[in-house]
Write an enzyme that holds these catalytic residues in place. Structure first.
Site, PDB file in Angstrom:
ATOM      1  N   GLN A 128      29.367  41.615  37.195  1.00 54.24           N
ATOM      2  CA  GLN A 128      30.191  42.774  36.831  1.00 54.24           C
ATOM      3  C   GLN A 128      31.664  42.396  36.943  1.00 54.24           C
ATOM      4  OE1 GLN A 128      29.363  46.223  39.255  1.00 54.24           O
ATOM      5  NE2 GLN A 128      31.440  46.970  39.006  1.00 54.24           N
ATOM      6  N   SER A 131      37.120  44.160  38.707  1.00 55.72           N
ATOM      7  CA  SER A 131      38.314  44.004  39.537  1.00 55.72           C
ATOM      8  C   SER A 131      39.221  42.873  39.046  1.00 55.72           C
ATOM      9  CB  SER A 131      37.920  43.686  40.982  1.00 55.72           C
ATOM     10  OG  SER A 131      37.086  44.692  41.475  1.00 55.72           O
ATOM     11  N   SER A 163      31.204  38.854  41.957  1.00 56.04           N
ATOM     12  CA  SER A 163      30.045  38.337  42.702  1.00 56.04           C
ATOM     13  C   SER A 163      29.111  37.582  41.766  1.00 56.04           C
ATOM     14  CB  SER A 163      29.265  39.488  43.345  1.00 56.04           C
ATOM     15  OG  SER A 163      30.070  40.195  44.225  1.00 56.04           O
ATOM     16  N   GLU A 246      26.180  51.625  40.824  1.00 59.99           N
ATOM     17  CA  GLU A 246      26.474  50.692  41.913  1.00 59.99           C
ATOM     18  C   GLU A 246      26.341  51.387  43.264  1.00 59.99           C
ATOM     19  OE1 GLU A 246      30.589  49.289  42.235  1.00 59.99           O
ATOM     20  OE2 GLU A 246      29.821  47.362  42.915  1.00 59.99           O
ATOM     21  N   GLU A 374      38.552  53.680  52.448  1.00 58.56           N
ATOM     22  CA  GLU A 374      39.490  54.754  52.077  1.00 58.56           C
ATOM     23  C   GLU A 374      39.057  55.425  50.776  1.00 58.56           C
ATOM     24  OE1 GLU A 374      40.392  51.739  53.102  1.00 58.56           O
ATOM     25  OE2 GLU A 374      41.443  52.184  54.975  1.00 58.56           O
TER      26      GLU A 374
HETATM   27  C1  LIG Z   1      32.056  40.970  48.861  1.00 55.27           C
HETATM   28  C2  LIG Z   1      32.751  41.547  47.656  1.00 55.27           C
HETATM   29  C3  LIG Z   1      32.118  41.548  46.437  1.00 55.27           C
HETATM   30  C4  LIG Z   1      32.754  42.083  45.308  1.00 55.27           C
HETATM   31  N1  LIG Z   1      32.110  42.014  44.095  1.00 55.27           N
HETATM   32  C5  LIG Z   1      32.741  42.483  42.986  1.00 55.27           C
HETATM   33  C6  LIG Z   1      32.130  42.344  41.703  1.00 55.27           C
HETATM   34  O1  LIG Z   1      31.035  41.785  41.564  1.00 55.27           O
HETATM   35  N2  LIG Z   1      32.809  42.791  40.618  1.00 55.27           N
HETATM   36  C7  LIG Z   1      34.026  43.400  40.715  1.00 55.27           C
HETATM   37  O2  LIG Z   1      34.564  43.817  39.695  1.00 55.27           O
HETATM   38  N3  LIG Z   1      34.639  43.532  41.921  1.00 55.27           N
HETATM   39  C8  LIG Z   1      34.030  43.084  43.061  1.00 55.27           C
HETATM   40  N4  LIG Z   1      34.652  43.188  44.285  1.00 55.27           N
HETATM   41  C9  LIG Z   1      35.996  43.758  44.368  1.00 55.27           C
HETATM   42  C10 LIG Z   1      36.023  45.131  44.994  1.00 55.27           C
HETATM   43  O3  LIG Z   1      35.527  46.110  44.115  1.00 55.27           O
HETATM   44  C11 LIG Z   1      37.475  45.391  45.390  1.00 55.27           C
HETATM   45  O4  LIG Z   1      37.811  44.457  46.408  1.00 55.27           O
HETATM   46  C12 LIG Z   1      37.691  46.783  45.902  1.00 55.27           C
HETATM   47  O5  LIG Z   1      37.489  47.725  44.887  1.00 55.27           O
HETATM   48  C13 LIG Z   1      39.108  46.953  46.484  1.00 55.27           C
HETATM   49  O6  LIG Z   1      40.064  46.508  45.601  1.00 55.27           O
HETATM   50  P1  LIG Z   1      41.204  45.478  46.060  1.00 55.27           P
HETATM   51  O7  LIG Z   1      40.555  44.353  46.772  1.00 55.27           O
HETATM   52  O8  LIG Z   1      42.046  45.184  44.863  1.00 55.27           O
HETATM   53  O9  LIG Z   1      42.068  46.278  47.123  1.00 55.27           O
HETATM   54  P2  LIG Z   1      43.173  47.391  46.808  1.00 55.27           P
HETATM   55  O10 LIG Z   1      42.629  48.370  45.837  1.00 55.27           O
HETATM   56  O11 LIG Z   1      44.456  46.708  46.473  1.00 55.27           O
HETATM   57  O12 LIG Z   1      43.289  48.085  48.214  1.00 55.27           O
HETATM   58  C14 LIG Z   1      44.119  47.593  49.278  1.00 55.27           C
HETATM   59  C15 LIG Z   1      44.052  48.593  50.421  1.00 55.27           C
HETATM   60  O13 LIG Z   1      44.624  49.850  49.995  1.00 55.27           O
HETATM   61  C16 LIG Z   1      43.705  50.915  50.187  1.00 55.27           C
HETATM   62  N5  LIG Z   1      43.826  51.885  49.086  1.00 55.27           N
HETATM   63  C17 LIG Z   1      43.827  51.615  47.748  1.00 55.27           C
HETATM   64  N6  LIG Z   1      43.912  52.757  47.043  1.00 55.27           N
HETATM   65  C18 LIG Z   1      43.946  53.775  47.953  1.00 55.27           C
HETATM   66  C19 LIG Z   1      44.030  55.197  47.844  1.00 55.27           C
HETATM   67  N7  LIG Z   1      44.097  55.780  46.646  1.00 55.27           N
HETATM   68  N8  LIG Z   1      44.017  55.922  48.991  1.00 55.27           N
HETATM   69  C20 LIG Z   1      43.979  55.318  50.208  1.00 55.27           C
HETATM   70  N9  LIG Z   1      43.902  53.972  50.382  1.00 55.27           N
HETATM   71  C21 LIG Z   1      43.891  53.217  49.265  1.00 55.27           C
HETATM   72  C22 LIG Z   1      42.331  50.254  50.142  1.00 55.27           C
HETATM   73  O14 LIG Z   1      41.364  51.036  50.816  1.00 55.27           O
HETATM   74  C23 LIG Z   1      42.611  48.924  50.849  1.00 55.27           C
HETATM   75  O15 LIG Z   1      42.585  49.080  52.239  1.00 55.27           O
HETATM   76  C24 LIG Z   1      34.043  42.660  45.433  1.00 55.27           C
HETATM   77  C25 LIG Z   1      34.688  42.669  46.663  1.00 55.27           C
HETATM   78  C26 LIG Z   1      34.073  42.118  47.762  1.00 55.27           C
HETATM   79  C27 LIG Z   1      34.801  42.125  49.075  1.00 55.27           C
END
Ligand SMILES: Cc1cc2nc3c(=O)[nH]c(=O)nc-3n(C[C@H](O)[C@H](O)[C@H](O)COP(=O)(O)OP(=O)(O)OC[C@H]3O[C@@H](n4cnc5c(N)ncnc54)[C@H](O)[C@@H]3O)c2cc1C
Length: 407
Positions: A128, A131, A163, A246, A374
Site C-alpha cells: 500500500q 504515505s 511495508s 486497514e 493522536e
Molecule cells: C511499521 C509501519 C508500517 C507502515 N506501513 C505503511 C504502509 O504499508 N503504507 C503506507 O502508506 N504507510 C505506512 N506507514 C506509515 C504510517 O501510515 C505513517 O507513519 C503514519 O500515518 C504517520 O505519519 P507520519 O509518519 O508522516 O507522521 P506525521 O503525520 O508527520 O505525524 C508526526 C506526529 O504528529 C502527530 N500528528 C499529526 N497530525 C496530527 C493531528 N491532526 N492532531 C494531533 N497530532 C497529530 C502524529 O500523531 C505524530 O505524533 C507505516 C508506518 C509504520 C511505523
C-alpha cells in the site's frame, strides 16, 4: 448476540483446528518468535498457498475471486483458532486486508478475475503506497504526481514506510492528478506493477535490525488507465475504502502483548521466588488484564456489527490505540524485570528468545502504523464523542495554493 457456535460454525472450527495442527507450529513459551527477512517471506508464501489450497484463504471473498465465499463470522473463528499458532498471516494483511477490498470495489470484472485469485493465494504480493515524507497523518497532502498520456499515466514522486515493498509484485498507489482543486478532490487511486522500470525500492533498516518497510521512488513509472481504481479525482473515496479496511484488518492482528506477559508471569522466578508473588507485578497484571478484557468486549461488539452486515466502527480505532500502547508498556516492563538481561537481543541468550526486547524496539512503530495514537484519538473524539472537528486551515483551498516549506 449469542457467541456460541452454531452446528455449522462448530464444524468449521474443527476444520480450521485440524488444518492448523497439520500445517502450523503451536505458539509455545520457547517459540514466541519465528524467523525474519526473506526466508520468512518465502515461507509465508508457501503457507498462504497451502491455506488457499485448503479453501481457507480470504474466507469472505467470493469464490470466483479466489475466496471461500463464507461470512465474517468464519473469519473470526479463523482468527480465534490461529491465535494459538505461529502463522504468517500478518505478512499478507496489507494486500489482502487493505488493497483487496479496494480492488473488489473499484476494479473492472476482468481485472478482478485476473488479479484477485493470485492475491488470494499469495502468488502475487501487494503493498500500500500512501504515505510520503510530507504526508502521513495528513495523507491527502501527498505530492506524487500522475499525469495522463493517452491510455497511460506517468508517475513521478516518492513514497515512504511502504511495508513489504521489496517483496511486492503490485501496489495500490494514491497520486495527485490535479493540484488546482482542494487536496481531497485532486487525488486518483491506481494499481501499479512494482516490478517495472521506473520503480525503485530502497529498504529501510530499523532499530530492531529488521527491514519491514521501504522507500519507493517513481521515475516516469507507467500505469495503464485500466489499472485506475475509481474516477479520476475520486481517489479519496478509494483511499477511505483502503483505510477503513486497514483498521478492521489491523484490529484482527493487533498485538497487545498480554497473553505473552501472562505466560511470563506464570513461568519466571526472581531471586528464587515466582514473580507472580510480587505486588507490583500483580498490580500490573490486573491493570492490563482489565484493558485486555475490555478490548475483547469491544471486539465482540464489532463482530456483532459486522455479522449483521454493518462495518467496523470506532471499536477498531479503540483496539488499535489501547492495544498498541499496552504492547509497548508490557514489553518495557518485562525488560525491566529481566534486569541486565533486558538489554540482550540475542535469541539464544535472552529470556523468551528476546521477544520482549525486540518488542521494545518495534512497538513504537506499531503506535504509528495504520494511524498514530493522536489520529486514533481524533477519530474517537469526533466520531464517538461528537466533539467538534479540529480546525482545518487548508479547507477548500486549491492544493497548489497551500503554503508549504521548501522541498
Ligand atoms: C511499521 C509501519 C508500517 C507502515 N506501513 C505503511 C504502509 O504499508 N503504507 C503506507 O502508506 N504507510 C505506512 N506507514 C506509515 C504510517 O501510515 C505513517 O507513519 C503514519 O500515518 C504517520 O505519519 P507520519 O509518519 O508522516 O507522521 P506525521 O503525520 O508527520 O505525524 C508526526 C506526529 O504528529 C502527530 N500528528 C499529526 N497530525 C496530527 C493531528 N491532526 N492532531 C494531533 N497530532 C497529530 C502524529 O500523531 C505524530 O505524533 C507505516 C508506518 C509504520 C511505523
Amino acid at each position: 448476540m449469542d457467541f456460541n457456535d452454531t452446528a455449522e460454525l462448530a464444524e468449521f472450527r474443527h476444520r480450521v483446528a485440524d488444518f492448523l495442527d497439520a500445517n502450523a507450529q503451536r505458539r509455545t513459551d520457547n517459540q514466541l518468535r519465528g524467523m525474519e527477512g526473506e526466508q520468512a517471506f518465502l515461507e509465508g508464501k508457501e503457507w498462504y498457498a497451502r491455506k488457499a489450497e485448503a479453501g481457507l484463504a480470504c474466507l469472505t471473498w467470493p469464490k470466483e475471486y479466489g475466496g471461500a465465499g463464507l461470512t465474517p463470522l468464519h473469519e473470526v473463528i479463523w482468527a480465534q483458532e490461529a491465535e494459538n499458532y505461529l502463522t504468517r498471516d500478518a505478512q499478507f494483511v496489507i494486500g489482502i486486508g487493505n488493497c483487496g477490498p479496494a480492488i473488489m470495489h473499484f476494479a473492472t470484472e476482468e481485472t478482478k478475475r485476473e488479479l484477485l485469485p493470485r492475491m488470494a493465494s499469495a502468488e502475487d504480493v501487494w503493498c500500500q503506497l500512501f504515505s510520503e515524507p510530507c504526508a502521513g497523518s495528513d495523507v491527502a497532502g501527498l505530492r506524487t504526481r500522475a499525469e495522463r498520456r493517452g491510455d497511460e499515466w506517468l508517475v513521478n514522486g516518492q513514497k515512504i514506510w511502504t511495508s513489504g515493498a521489496q517483496y511486492s509484485d503490485y501496489g495500490v498507489v494514491l497520486t495527485r492528478t490535479d493540484p488546482t482543486v482542494s487536496k481531497y478532490r485532486g487525488l486518483t487511486l491506481f494499481m501499479i506493477d512494482m516490478r517495472q522500470q521506473g520503480v525503485e525500492v530502497r529498504p529501510i533498516k530499523q532499530m530492531d535490525g529488521g527491514q519491514h518497510f521501504a522507500e519507493v521512488f517513481f521515475n516516469d513509472a507507467v500505469i495503464p488507465d485500466s489499472y485506475r481504481l475509481g474516477d479520476v479525482g475520486g481517489g479519496w473515496t478509494g483511499a477511505l475504502t483502503v483505510l477503513m479496511s486497514e483498521r478492521l484488518a489491523i484490529s484482527g492482528v493487533q498485538p497487545t502483548g498480554f497473553p505473552q506477559f501472562l505466560d511470563l508471569v506464570k513461568s519466571l522466578e526472581l531471586n528464587g521466588r515466582p514473580i507472580a508473588e510480587d505486588p507490583l507485578v500483580r498490580e500490573r497484571l490486573a491493570t492490563w488484564y482489565s484493558r485486555y478484557a475490555g478490548l475483547q468486549a469491544a471486539n465482540k461488539r464489532m463482530i456483532t456489527a459486522v455479522a449483521k452486515g454493518g462495518i467496523a466502527g470506532a471499536e477498531a480505532s479503540l483496539g488499535k490505540l489501547v492495544g498498541a500502547v499496552m504492547n509497548q508498556e508490557i514489553a518495557n516492563f518485562a525488560c525491566q524485570l529481566f534486569g541486565q538481561a533486558g538489554i540482550i537481543q540475542d535469541q539464544e541468550l535472552s529470556p523468551e528468545q528476546a521477544h520482549f526486547q525486540k518488542t521494545v524496539l518495534f512497538s513504537p512503530g506499531v503506535r504509528l502504523a495504520g494511524g498514530t495514537d493522536e489520529v486514533m484519538r481524533n477519530i474517537l473524539a469526533e466520531q464517538v464523542l461528537g466533539l467538534p472537528q479540529e480546525p482545518r486551515a487548508d479547507k477548500g483551498m486549491a492544493f497548489q495554493d497551500i503554503p508549504t516549506g521548501p522541498g
